[in-house]
Design an enzyme around this catalytic site. Structure first.
Site, PDB file in Angstrom:
ATOM      1  N   LYS A  46       0.803  -1.239   0.000  1.00 24.26           N
ATOM      2  CA  LYS A  46       0.000   0.000   0.000  1.00 24.26           C
ATOM      3  C   LYS A  46       0.836   1.289   0.000  1.00 24.26           C
ATOM      4  O   LYS A  46       0.387   2.334   0.457  1.00 24.26           O
ATOM      5  CB  LYS A  46      -1.001   0.048   1.181  1.00 24.26           C
ATOM      6  CG  LYS A  46      -1.817  -1.190   1.418  1.00 24.26           C
ATOM      7  CD  LYS A  46      -2.303  -1.859   0.186  1.00 24.26           C
ATOM      8  CE  LYS A  46      -3.434  -1.147  -0.511  1.00 24.26           C
ATOM      9  NZ  LYS A  46      -3.796  -1.886  -1.758  1.00 24.26           N
ATOM     10  N   SER A  47       2.025   1.190  -0.547  1.00 24.72           N
ATOM     11  CA  SER A  47       2.912   2.359  -0.557  1.00 24.72           C
ATOM     12  C   SER A  47       3.128   2.937  -1.946  1.00 24.72           C
ATOM     13  O   SER A  47       3.949   3.832  -2.126  1.00 24.72           O
ATOM     14  CB  SER A  47       4.272   1.969   0.039  1.00 24.72           C
ATOM     15  OG  SER A  47       4.110   1.526   1.362  1.00 24.72           O
ATOM     16  N   HIS A 101       7.366  -7.203  -2.374  1.00 29.79           N
ATOM     17  CA  HIS A 101       7.133  -6.629  -1.039  1.00 29.79           C
ATOM     18  C   HIS A 101       8.101  -7.246  -0.035  1.00 29.79           C
ATOM     19  O   HIS A 101       7.949  -7.022   1.175  1.00 29.79           O
ATOM     20  CB  HIS A 101       5.715  -6.962  -0.557  1.00 29.79           C
ATOM     21  CG  HIS A 101       4.608  -6.260  -1.283  1.00 29.79           C
ATOM     22  ND1 HIS A 101       4.648  -4.934  -1.631  1.00 29.79           N
ATOM     23  CD2 HIS A 101       3.390  -6.700  -1.688  1.00 29.79           C
ATOM     24  CE1 HIS A 101       3.514  -4.604  -2.234  1.00 29.79           C
ATOM     25  NE2 HIS A 101       2.743  -5.656  -2.281  1.00 29.79           N
ATOM     26  N   ARG A 123       5.936   5.347   1.947  1.00 30.22           N
ATOM     27  CA  ARG A 123       4.736   6.168   2.183  1.00 30.22           C
ATOM     28  C   ARG A 123       4.538   6.332   3.682  1.00 30.22           C
ATOM     29  O   ARG A 123       4.907   5.428   4.466  1.00 30.22           O
ATOM     30  CB  ARG A 123       3.510   5.463   1.572  1.00 30.22           C
ATOM     31  CG  ARG A 123       2.237   6.272   1.627  1.00 30.22           C
ATOM     32  CD  ARG A 123       1.063   5.509   1.015  1.00 30.22           C
ATOM     33  NE  ARG A 123      -0.100   6.370   0.874  1.00 30.22           N
ATOM     34  CZ  ARG A 123      -1.297   5.955   0.465  1.00 30.22           C
ATOM     35  NH1 ARG A 123      -1.486   4.684   0.143  1.00 30.22           N
ATOM     36  NH2 ARG A 123      -2.305   6.798   0.389  1.00 30.22           N
ATOM     37  N   SER A 131      -4.857   2.623   4.301  1.00 32.83           N
ATOM     38  CA  SER A 131      -5.059   1.992   2.996  1.00 32.83           C
ATOM     39  C   SER A 131      -5.160   0.469   3.150  1.00 32.83           C
ATOM     40  O   SER A 131      -6.031  -0.167   2.542  1.00 32.83           O
ATOM     41  CB  SER A 131      -3.889   2.376   2.071  1.00 32.83           C
ATOM     42  OG  SER A 131      -4.053   1.835   0.791  1.00 32.83           O
ATOM     43  N   TYR A 186       6.175   8.482  -1.719  1.00 32.50           N
ATOM     44  CA  TYR A 186       4.811   8.536  -2.288  1.00 32.50           C
ATOM     45  C   TYR A 186       4.293   9.976  -2.235  1.00 32.50           C
ATOM     46  O   TYR A 186       3.720  10.481  -3.208  1.00 32.50           O
ATOM     47  CB  TYR A 186       3.899   7.591  -1.494  1.00 32.50           C
ATOM     48  CG  TYR A 186       2.448   7.586  -1.903  1.00 32.50           C
ATOM     49  CD1 TYR A 186       1.973   6.658  -2.836  1.00 32.50           C
ATOM     50  CD2 TYR A 186       1.531   8.487  -1.356  1.00 32.50           C
ATOM     51  CE1 TYR A 186       0.627   6.642  -3.207  1.00 32.50           C
ATOM     52  CE2 TYR A 186       0.198   8.477  -1.724  1.00 32.50           C
ATOM     53  CZ  TYR A 186      -0.252   7.560  -2.650  1.00 32.50           C
ATOM     54  OH  TYR A 186      -1.584   7.552  -3.004  1.00 32.50           O
ATOM     55  N   MET A 225      -5.269   5.679 -14.161  1.00 34.24           N
ATOM     56  CA  MET A 225      -5.058   4.311 -13.651  1.00 34.24           C
ATOM     57  C   MET A 225      -6.353   3.724 -13.086  1.00 34.24           C
ATOM     58  O   MET A 225      -6.641   2.545 -13.254  1.00 34.24           O
ATOM     59  CB  MET A 225      -3.959   4.293 -12.590  1.00 34.24           C
ATOM     60  CG  MET A 225      -2.559   4.404 -13.185  1.00 34.24           C
ATOM     61  SD  MET A 225      -1.279   4.273 -11.925  1.00 34.24           S
ATOM     62  CE  MET A 225      -1.506   2.599 -11.357  1.00 34.24           C
ATOM     63  N   ARG A 250      -8.673   3.842  -4.268  1.00 28.78           N
ATOM     64  CA  ARG A 250      -9.603   4.324  -3.247  1.00 28.78           C
ATOM     65  C   ARG A 250      -9.574   5.847  -3.214  1.00 28.78           C
ATOM     66  O   ARG A 250     -10.519   6.498  -3.642  1.00 28.78           O
ATOM     67  CB  ARG A 250      -9.184   3.709  -1.900  1.00 28.78           C
ATOM     68  CG  ARG A 250     -10.211   3.762  -0.780  1.00 28.78           C
ATOM     69  CD  ARG A 250      -9.608   3.172   0.486  1.00 28.78           C
ATOM     70  NE  ARG A 250      -8.395   3.876   0.894  1.00 28.78           N
ATOM     71  CZ  ARG A 250      -8.371   4.953   1.667  1.00 28.78           C
ATOM     72  NH1 ARG A 250      -9.495   5.440   2.161  1.00 28.78           N
ATOM     73  NH2 ARG A 250      -7.225   5.556   1.972  1.00 28.78           N
ATOM     74  N   LYS A 251      -8.486   6.449  -2.705  1.00 32.38           N
ATOM     75  CA  LYS A 251      -8.386   7.916  -2.662  1.00 32.38           C
ATOM     76  C   LYS A 251      -7.102   8.427  -3.311  1.00 32.38           C
ATOM     77  O   LYS A 251      -7.092   9.491  -3.920  1.00 32.38           O
ATOM     78  CB  LYS A 251      -8.425   8.394  -1.215  1.00 32.38           C
ATOM     79  CG  LYS A 251      -9.789   8.336  -0.561  1.00 32.38           C
ATOM     80  CD  LYS A 251      -9.769   9.108   0.740  1.00 32.38           C
ATOM     81  CE  LYS A 251     -11.120   9.106   1.420  1.00 32.38           C
ATOM     82  NZ  LYS A 251     -11.052   9.726   2.758  1.00 32.38           N
TER      83      LYS A 251
HETATM   84  P1  A3P Z   1      -5.322   4.502  -0.981  1.00 27.21           P
HETATM   85  O1  A3P Z   1      -5.920   3.232  -0.453  1.00 27.21           O
HETATM   86  O2  A3P Z   1      -4.857   5.408   0.113  1.00 27.21           O
HETATM   87  O3  A3P Z   1      -6.201   5.196  -1.966  1.00 27.21           O
HETATM   88  P2  A3P Z   1      -0.242  -0.385  -3.582  1.00 27.21           P
HETATM   89  O4  A3P Z   1      -0.255  -0.262  -5.070  1.00 27.21           O
HETATM   90  O5  A3P Z   1       1.120  -0.380  -2.984  1.00 27.21           O
HETATM   91  O6  A3P Z   1      -1.096  -1.509  -3.113  1.00 27.21           O
HETATM   92  O7  A3P Z   1      -0.882   0.958  -3.002  1.00 27.21           O
HETATM   93  C1  A3P Z   1      -2.228   1.250  -3.191  1.00 27.21           C
HETATM   94  C2  A3P Z   1      -2.438   2.702  -2.816  1.00 27.21           C
HETATM   95  O8  A3P Z   1      -1.838   3.523  -3.834  1.00 27.21           O
HETATM   96  C3  A3P Z   1      -3.905   3.061  -2.755  1.00 27.21           C
HETATM   97  O9  A3P Z   1      -3.985   4.108  -1.782  1.00 27.21           O
HETATM   98  C4  A3P Z   1      -4.132   3.581  -4.173  1.00 27.21           C
HETATM   99  O10 A3P Z   1      -5.264   4.408  -4.299  1.00 27.21           O
HETATM  100  C5  A3P Z   1      -2.845   4.363  -4.384  1.00 27.21           C
HETATM  101  N1  A3P Z   1      -2.542   4.614  -5.808  1.00 27.21           N
HETATM  102  C6  A3P Z   1      -2.607   3.752  -6.838  1.00 27.21           C
HETATM  103  N2  A3P Z   1      -2.330   4.373  -7.987  1.00 27.21           N
HETATM  104  C7  A3P Z   1      -2.088   5.669  -7.684  1.00 27.21           C
HETATM  105  C8  A3P Z   1      -1.758   6.837  -8.449  1.00 27.21           C
HETATM  106  N3  A3P Z   1      -1.644   6.802  -9.755  1.00 27.21           N
HETATM  107  N4  A3P Z   1      -1.581   8.006  -7.779  1.00 27.21           N
HETATM  108  C9  A3P Z   1      -1.709   8.060  -6.434  1.00 27.21           C
HETATM  109  N5  A3P Z   1      -2.014   6.998  -5.666  1.00 27.21           N
HETATM  110  C10 A3P Z   1      -2.206   5.815  -6.282  1.00 27.21           C
END
Ligand code: A3P
Length: 285
Positions: A46-47, A101, A123, A131, A186, A225, A250-251
């Site tokens: 989630k980073s 990871h 992050r 997240s 991030y 994306m 998500r956000k």
């Molecule tokens: P949130 O849950 O805070 O929205 P990972 O890819 O390591 O699993 O991380 C997922 C997180 O990265 C999610 O965060 C996702 O929304 C965010 N993410 C994915 N693509 C992104 C982008 N293009 N710009 C910013 N954040 C992004």
């Protein structure tokens, strides 16, 4: 090795059992043969893993969005430690883009004898926690804790997947002076994606013209994306991701922890952070 219904305990870390096996983890750590031109996308979950998968794919296509529009992210930049990593990577032409990871001490041992490059994206751990909390609600291979406080406790314990954020980051930061290792933030990428894309290109020795750089930035944006079925995990079957319970994109913001942590949770988290990271010089916007 202890195999639970959801997790595999591998050495000192727990990983989700559905997508990993002891064999796949052994392959990644001990058997994988790194090539000199391999590029690793390394993160704590989630980073920004998927974001970097997109950026690297686009850099290596010189900004052409065709590969990211036609091939799943996990095929373009596969996870080395997951079930299927061996099949994905053994026959992949160079240069291979590889995701992981894994904590530093379980990373492919062969990497250190090569000139391969690695990028580690960090992050804010409080946002990672938020997240991952939402991710655990819909990712069926994760242990779900409905109550956020319960999830924070899990996140701060050694039972969280891939080990605690603190040890993951500290382990990887031991590489910080290695010229083949790049650290990204991030939060900094959110502020200046173009500047970070240029930084990544420089690190990888990739010369992209202005139009190609702009295409990378545009196609790796959150909105693009989010709408790209090759990168938004919408194609993943319900037994892995229950899309009625949440969505991957998500956000995509910095600071969402402020909407979730109570002052008491914040204080406790900060106390543990300061204790664990006292010798480490990083800060978050
Ligand atoms: P949130 O849950 O805070 O929205 P990972 O890819 O390591 O699993 O991380 C997922 C997180 O990265 C999610 O965060 C996702 O929304 C965010 N993410 C994915 N693509 C992104 C982008 N293009 N710009 C910013 N954040 C992004």
């Amino acid at each position: 090795m202890e195999v639970t219904n959801k997790y595999i305990q591998y050495e000192d870390v727990r990983v989700p059992g559905g997508v990993h096996t002891v064999e796949s983890l052994n392959y990644a750590w001990k058997e994988f043969e790194t090539r000199d031109d391999d590029v690793f996308n390394i993160t704590y979950p989630k980073s920004g893993t998927t974001w970097l998968q997109e950026i690297l794919s686009l850099i290596y296509s010189n900004g052409d969005p065709t590969p990211v529009k036609t091939t799943f992210s996990w095929d373009r930049v596969p996870w080395i430690e997951q079930h299927g990593g061996r099949q994905h990577l053994e026959n992949k032409p160079s240069p291979r883009l590889i995701t992981t990871h894994l904590p530093f001490h379980l990373f492919p041992q062969s990497f250190f004898k090569t000139t391969a490059k690695a990028i580690y994206t960090i992050r804010n751990p409080k946002d990672v926690c938020v997240s991952l909390y939402y991710f655990s609600k819909y990712a069926q291979f994760m242990e779900c804790r409905e109550d956020f406080q319960d999830f924070v406790s899990l996140f701060l314990s050694k039972d969280i997947i891939f080990g605690r954020w603190f040890e993951h980051v500290k382990g990887w930061l031991t590489m910080k002076n290695n010229p083949n290792f790049l650290i990204l933030s991030y939060e900094d990428m959110l502020k200046d994606l173009k500047g970070n894309v240029i930084k990544i290109c420089k690190f990888l020795g990739k010369e992209l013209n202005d139009a190609a750089i702009d295409s990378v930035v545009e196609n790796a944006s959150f909105q693009v994306m989010k709408d790209n079925p090759m990168s938004n995990y919408s194609a993943v079957p319900k037994e892995f991701f229950d899309k009625e319970k949440g969505k991957f994109h998500r956000k995509g913001i910095a600071g969402d922890h402020k909407n979730h942590f109570t002052p008491a949770q914040e204080e406790e988290f900060e106390r543990i952070y300061k204790d664990c990271m006292k010798d480490i010089n990083i800060s978050f916007a």
